[in-house]
Scaffold this motif. Structure first.
Motif, short mmCIF file in Angstrom:
data_model
loop_
_atom_site.label_atom_id
_atom_site.label_comp_id
_atom_site.label_asym_id
_atom_site.label_seq_id
_atom_site.Cartn_x
_atom_site.Cartn_y
_atom_site.Cartn_z
N ALA A 167 0.69 -1.04 0.27
CA ALA A 167 0.04 0.55 0.29
C ALA A 167 0.73 1.29 -0.18
N LEU A 168 1.96 1.02 0.49
CA LEU A 168 2.81 2.47 0.86
C LEU A 168 3.44 2.92 -0.91
N GLN A 169 3.79 1.59 -1.33
CA GLN A 169 4.48 2.04 -2.95
C GLN A 169 3.32 2.28 -3.75
N MET A 170 1.82 1.78 -3.63
CA MET A 170 0.89 2.17 -4.51
C MET A 170 0.58 3.28 -4.39
N ALA A 171 0.48 4.03 -2.55
CA ALA A 171 0.70 5.80 -2.69
C ALA A 171 1.45 6.31 -3.13
N SER A 172 2.92 5.75 -3.49
CA SER A 172 3.59 7.06 -3.93
C SER A 172 2.96 6.80 -5.40
N LEU A 173 2.57 5.43 -6.52
CA LEU A 173 2.07 5.81 -7.65
C LEU A 173 1.25 6.30 -7.52
N SER A 174 0.15 6.51 -7.08
CA SER A 174 -0.96 7.37 -7.05
C SER A 174 -0.93 8.49 -6.73
N ALA A 175 0.20 9.14 -6.08
CA ALA A 175 0.68 10.87 -6.14
C ALA A 175 0.74 11.15 -7.57
N TRP A 176 2.39 9.90 -7.91
CA TRP A 176 3.61 10.38 -8.77
C TRP A 176 2.80 9.51 -9.93
#
Length: 158
Positions: free
Chosen positions: A41-50
């Motif tokens: 989820a932390l990796q996907m949050a980063s992807l979701s933002a940028w």
């Protein structure tokens, strides 16, 4: 162009959906079973933002042998954890990305952002066992995995 796309995406709501990923990560971090979900989820949050210039690949595509050091996370345990994610936060994120994609596609200039949202919608259901990498690395990993698979069909070893 990637930078401009990322800035526009972030300002127009990418940060908002990333907060949903972070909320899920925080809740699943409270349990030992949820640690693989927290990392994903932390990796996907980063992807979701940028999201522009980055892609998601399965861990097996990153390992040249087709077997990952995190096989337990991508095997039965990964399946169970992904089902838990899909039933809790996955469907919420899917709907958020779907609405964002539909809204973006209402304008001609928003279509690339809408397509990005639809891509992220599919990823939101099954995040464990995937890694966020640059587009170039994703292309290279997929080419190498395809070469290895082709060689196995021919009976050759690489």
């Amino acid at each position: 162009m990637r930078f401009a796309g990322n800035v526009i995406w972030f300002v127009l709501g990418g940060w908002y959906i990333a907060l949903l990923w972070l909320l899920g990560a925080a809740l699943f971090a409270l349990s030992i079973v949820g640690i693989p979900l927290t990392i994903a989820a932390l990796q996907m949050a980063s992807l979701s933002a940028w999201p522009f210039g980055r892609e998601v690949v399965h861990v097996r595509e990153l390992d040249g042998r087709g077997v990952s050091a995190t096989t337990a996370v991508t095997g039965t345990i990964g399946f169970i954890v992904n089902v838990i994610w899909a039933l809790t936060f996955g469907w919420v994120l899917f709907l958020a990305y779907l609405v964002a994609g539909l809204l973006c596609c209402l304008t001609l200039i928003g279509i690339p952002f809408g397509l990005q949202a639809f891509k992220l919608a599919g990823i939101s259901f099954w995040p464990v066992g995937r890694r966020v990498v640059t587009s170039e690395l994703a292309t290279l990993a997929r080419e190498q995995a395809a070469k290895a698979k082709f060689a196995s069909y021919r009976g050759a070893t690489t």
